[in-house]
Write an enzyme that holds these catalytic residues in place. Structure first.
Site, PDB file in Angstrom:
ATOM      1  N   LYS A  85       0.791  -1.000  -0.043  1.00 41.56           N
ATOM      2  CA  LYS A  85      -0.007  -0.025   0.108  1.00 41.56           C
ATOM      3  C   LYS A  85       1.012   1.096   0.009  1.00 41.56           C
ATOM      4  O   LYS A  85       1.690   1.534   0.829  1.00 41.56           O
ATOM      5  CB  LYS A  85      -0.702  -0.089   1.454  1.00 41.56           C
ATOM      6  CG  LYS A  85      -2.532   0.661   1.174  1.00 41.56           C
ATOM      7  CD  LYS A  85      -3.034   0.089   2.497  1.00 41.56           C
ATOM      8  CE  LYS A  85      -4.349   0.883   2.391  1.00 41.56           C
ATOM      9  NZ  LYS A  85      -4.885   0.682   3.965  1.00 41.56           N
TER      10      LYS A  85
HETATM   11  O1  G3P Z   1      -7.539   1.552   5.895  1.00 40.56           O
HETATM   12  C1  G3P Z   1      -7.478   2.883   5.424  1.00 40.56           C
HETATM   13  C2  G3P Z   1      -8.670   3.285   5.947  1.00 40.56           C
HETATM   14  O2  G3P Z   1      -9.919   2.384   5.812  1.00 40.56           O
HETATM   15  C3  G3P Z   1      -8.713   4.012   7.260  1.00 40.56           C
HETATM   16  O3  G3P Z   1      -9.955   4.267   7.726  1.00 40.56           O
HETATM   17  O4  G3P Z   1     -11.388   5.181   9.517  1.00 40.56           O
HETATM   18  O5  G3P Z   1      -9.034   5.388   9.660  1.00 40.56           O
HETATM   19  O6  G3P Z   1     -10.528   6.910   7.976  1.00 40.56           O
HETATM   20  P1  G3P Z   1     -10.227   5.273   8.883  1.00 40.56           P
END
Ligand code: G3P
Length: 216
Positions: A85
């Site tokens: 990633k």
């Molecule tokens: O993995 C990336 C993403 O899904 C992170 O989510 O909730 O930290 O904005 P969040």
């Protein structure tokens, strides 16, 4: 649509894996730090990859193109189901192009605009991760972005798969599916909310109560 679990928590991954509805895992440094596992980064990644047969997205910390390429190749050696990633940047896009050419699958992350997604697709990234929830936190329409990316990728037949990320609720998952997004990566809590409905609980209570009446 595929469903990925957005987690680095081994307990959650094991439980989700048993449900047989999870096609892969996505992680990031924050989720790794919160995993609660007393393991080195490499051991944690290896363990996660052993718990699931699908692809596992793992993010590094390299910033410059050559460092990103080196880090991606090293991480890819940990297990055959690793996807590397990479946060979007000029160096990240250039590195993704090279890594994909060399057989390392990449996932361009921290995507908040159609133009970013378009460039990720142009360099041949296997996956592109637009963040719904964080856009909404910022007063923007995260699902509109998913709609735009799906439409443009379909129109120009880009091979990159779209991962709806930063998913905060079941509505995000339903809309991502409806809009034709390839994948939604969901936190464990949202995964469990997907099979629940208050009318199901209410209906079950009535069925059980009626069953008791029949037995009498
Ligand atoms: O993995 C990336 C993403 O899904 C992170 O989510 O909730 O930290 O904005 P969040």
């Amino acid at each position: 649509m595929k469903i990925f679990l957005d987690s680095a928590n081994l307990e959650e991954i094991e439980k989700a894996s048993k449900l047989k509805v999870v096609d892969g895992i996505t992680t990031n440094p924050t989720l790794m730090a919160k995993s609660g596992a007393n393991l080195s980064m490499a051991k944690l990644i290896k363990k996660i990859c052993s718990l699931i047969s699908g692809l596992v997205s793992v993010e590094g910390v390299a910033i410059k193109k050559d460092e990103i390429i080196k880090e991606g190749k090293e991480l890819a050696k940990i297990a055959k189901n690793i996807v590397y990633k990479i946060p979007i940047s000029e160096d990240g896009l250039a590195a993704a192009y090279e890594l994909e050419k060399q057989g390392v699958k990449t996932n361009i992350t921290l995507v908040f605009s159609l133009s970013q997604a378009l460039l990720a697709a142009k360099v041949g990234a296997s996956f592109v991760s637009p963040f719904i929830g964080r856009l909404e936190d910022n007063g923007e329409d995260g699902l509109k972005l998913i709609e735009e990316i799906v439409s443009v990728f379909n129109r120009y037949q880009f091979k990159s798969q779209i991962i709806a990320a930063s998913v905060r609720n079941v509505y995000h998952v339903k809309k991502a599916a409806f809009l034709g997004c390839h994948i939604a990566t969901v936190p464990y809590k949202v995964l469990t909310q997907m099979y629940r409905h208050f009318l199901t609980d209410k209906g079950l209570q009535v069925f059980l109560a009626d069953w008791q009446k029949i037995k009498k």
